[in-house]
Design an enzyme around this catalytic site. Structure first.
Site, PDB file in Angstrom:
ATOM      1  N   GLY A  22       0.818  -1.197   0.000  1.00  0.00           N
ATOM      2  CA  GLY A  22       0.000   0.000   0.000  1.00  0.00           C
ATOM      3  C   GLY A  22       0.860   1.259   0.000  1.00  0.00           C
ATOM      4  O   GLY A  22       1.153   1.796  -1.045  1.00  0.00           O
ATOM      5  N   SER A  58       4.714  -5.373  -3.697  1.00  0.00           N
ATOM      6  CA  SER A  58       4.459  -3.944  -3.803  1.00  0.00           C
ATOM      7  C   SER A  58       5.154  -3.176  -2.671  1.00  0.00           C
ATOM      8  O   SER A  58       6.364  -3.268  -2.531  1.00  0.00           O
ATOM      9  CB  SER A  58       2.950  -3.685  -3.840  1.00  0.00           C
ATOM     10  OG  SER A  58       2.678  -2.399  -4.328  1.00  0.00           O
ATOM     11  N   ASP A 101       3.644  -5.318 -15.546  1.00  0.00           N
ATOM     12  CA  ASP A 101       3.294  -4.367 -14.486  1.00  0.00           C
ATOM     13  C   ASP A 101       3.958  -3.033 -14.782  1.00  0.00           C
ATOM     14  O   ASP A 101       5.178  -2.957 -14.898  1.00  0.00           O
ATOM     15  CB  ASP A 101       3.766  -4.920 -13.141  1.00  0.00           C
ATOM     16  CG  ASP A 101       3.611  -3.926 -12.007  1.00  0.00           C
ATOM     17  OD1 ASP A 101       2.759  -3.025 -12.119  1.00  0.00           O
ATOM     18  OD2 ASP A 101       4.335  -4.052 -11.002  1.00  0.00           O
ATOM     19  N   HIS A 108       1.105  -6.973 -11.741  1.00  0.00           N
ATOM     20  CA  HIS A 108       1.646  -6.576 -10.447  1.00  0.00           C
ATOM     21  C   HIS A 108       1.507  -7.677  -9.400  1.00  0.00           C
ATOM     22  O   HIS A 108       2.385  -7.879  -8.574  1.00  0.00           O
ATOM     23  CB  HIS A 108       0.925  -5.307  -9.980  1.00  0.00           C
ATOM     24  CG  HIS A 108       1.544  -4.653  -8.787  1.00  0.00           C
ATOM     25  ND1 HIS A 108       2.784  -4.061  -8.823  1.00  0.00           N
ATOM     26  CD2 HIS A 108       1.092  -4.474  -7.515  1.00  0.00           C
ATOM     27  CE1 HIS A 108       3.070  -3.551  -7.634  1.00  0.00           C
ATOM     28  NE2 HIS A 108       2.064  -3.788  -6.820  1.00  0.00           N
TER      29      HIS A 108
END
Length: 485
Positions: free
Chosen positions: A91, A187, A398, A450
């Site tokens: 995030g 991520s 991605d 991703h």
């Protein structure tokens, strides 16, 4: 559940009382709490599970009343012989339950009606016990009795709270003490995973404690280094024909040495222009359909490295919405032992409150890689294509953290090559490409976005099998049974 920051005694009382609301009960005996955390059956589950699973809360700070929500899913066969794998979504502010479990590596995936489940045939609990953690507080069902905690999250406290969680969780699940343990994520997990690995290594060295027997870590399409991440993103978008020559030049000029976390207003404006030029595509997976419910997602997603996901039994770009429906159902919350008094009024896959108030984020974690490699901890990086170090995996379609970004970061580590770049195979077909370095393996997964396990679940399962066994990705000769001798 907001208490004044200074009222620590009151926070402790509320913290204890909150736990008394647990539908499954609360015990001061940690092992008895394990029994109470067992999930019997999930709403919408029409199939019998061959494995046990547990969900609940672990307090990580009693002064402020912080508690993290977990979901443990045991291996479907002989769990006592299998390693423990922790999964962390990024995030910052996104739920590992929403993405890691419900649409990537977990066994329980959600159908488009948001009410029924199906069994993921490529779940990683075929090879390991999987522990999903919603971290930090304010993410998913994790909470704090001190409202200001949600406005002061950052990398340092996230790592400290996650370490505290693991130590207390292992008291509740003593059968995993000393078990081979791996950390995986994607991520912004590119920060979480190595930072938690570093915290564990330093804790073990300082205390001599081997309760957490960390064997390695793996990150996918990971935020790693501000300069190289931006450099690789812009080069990828230009090479893929997504942006104009002029925009490419200005992005390199105005966003130099910045990232999606540390950016200027001029850089933000160029990102908006890039988003407009890209059109309504999913930048997390540029060759698959986008969710038409959100026509402005390219602009929004380019600015934040959220682990947004998309696929069900067949490709469904709106999978994230199915999770929102399912985890807001009261009967689902009850089955997972969510505390009613602490649950958010509306559960969401990612928290804008957490991400927009993030307090500390280093510009690079490459120094942590060097430290961990020095201590002999292997890593794998996976990228879409696939980047698989024994901390790296990567998907090659991605546009958020593309394979180019990861390769630039790996080059910056200046590690000796052990096995040169080559293709790896699955059922006779090229699954991606890989290279082994001293202390790190890079793996790309062909055709993945991703979220590698979402777009290429079978290849992702092959990947985790190789990672846990400590072996190289399979070659064509191995696939067809040809000996190298």
């Amino acid at each position: 559940m907001a208490n004044p920051k200074g009222s620590s005694f009151l926070s402790q009382i509320v913290f204890i009382l909150t736990f008394s609301y647990l539908g499954n009960g609360f015990s001061v005996d940690p092992v008895e709490q394990q029994r109470l955390d067992k999930v019997l059956k999930l709403p919408g589950q029409s199939f019998n599970a061959s494995f046990d699973h547990y969900a609940g809360y672990v307090p990580v700070n009693e002064e402020f009343g912080r508690a993290l929500f977990y979901w443990l899913i045991e291996a479907d066969e002989d769990p006592d012989s299998k390693p423990l794998v922790l999964w962390l979504n990024g995030g910052p502010g996104c739920s590992s339950i929403a993405y890691g479990e419900a649409e990537e590596i977990g066994p329980f995936h959600i159908r488009p009606d948001g009410k029924t489940l199906y069994l993921n045939p490529y779940s990683w609990n075929q090879v390991a016990n999987i522990l999903f953690l919603d971290s930090p507080v304010g993410v998913g069902f994790s909470y704090s009795n001190t409202s200001s905690d949600l406005l002061s999250n950052g990398d340092k406290r996230t790592a400290a709270d996650s370490l505290a969680f693991l130590l207390k969780w292992l008291e509740r699940f003593p059968q995993f003490k000393g078990r081979d343990f791996y950390i995986t994520g994607e991520s912004y997990g590119g920060h979480y995973v190595p930072q938690l690995s570093q915290a564990i290594v330093r804790y073990n060295l300082a205390t001599g404690d081997k309760t957490i027997n960390l064997k390695g870590y793996m990150v996918g399409n990971a935020l790693t280094d501000d300069f190289h991440d931006h450099l690789g993103v812009f080069q990828f978008m230009w090479a893929a024909g997504l942006i104009s020559d002029q925009t490419y030049k200005l992005l390199n000029l105005l966003c130099d040495f910045q990232s999606f976390i540390h950016s200027s207003s001029s850089c933000e404006k160029m990102l908006d222009i890039a988003g407009e030029e890209m059109g309504n595509i999913d930048p997390y997976s540029i060759f698959t359909p986008s969710c038409t419910a959100n026509v402005s997602q390219s602009n929004r997603l380019l600015k934040k490295v959220h682990a947004v996901g998309h696929v069900n039994e067949k490709y469904d770009p709106c999978t994230e919405k199915h999770s929102v429906v399912y985890f807001n159902r009261p009967e689902v919350r009850k089955a997972l032992h969510v505390i009613p008094a602490a649950a958010p009024a509306k559960w969401d896959t990612c928290s804008d409150l957490v991400s927009s108030n993030w307090k500390d984020s280093p510009r690079s974690v490459l120094d942590i890689y060097h430290e961990l490699i020095h201590h002999g901890l292997p890593s794998s990086i996976v990228m879409t294509l696939v980047l698989f170090v024994l901390p790296y995996k990567s998907g090659d379609t991605d546009a958020i953290i593309p394979v180019t970004s990861t390769r630039y970061s790996i080059d910056a580590l200046k590690l000796p090559t052990i096995t040169p770049w080559h293709a790896w195979y699955d059922e006779g077909q090229v699954g991606g490409w890989t290279q082994d370095y001293a202390g790190l393996t890079f793996v790309s997964v062909r055709g993945a976005g991703h979220e590698v396990p979402l777009h290429r679940p079978k290849l992702a399962l092959t990947l985790i099998k190789s990672f846990l066994s400590g072996s190289s990705m399979p070659t064509l000769k191995e696939q067809v049974g040809i000996s190298d001798s």
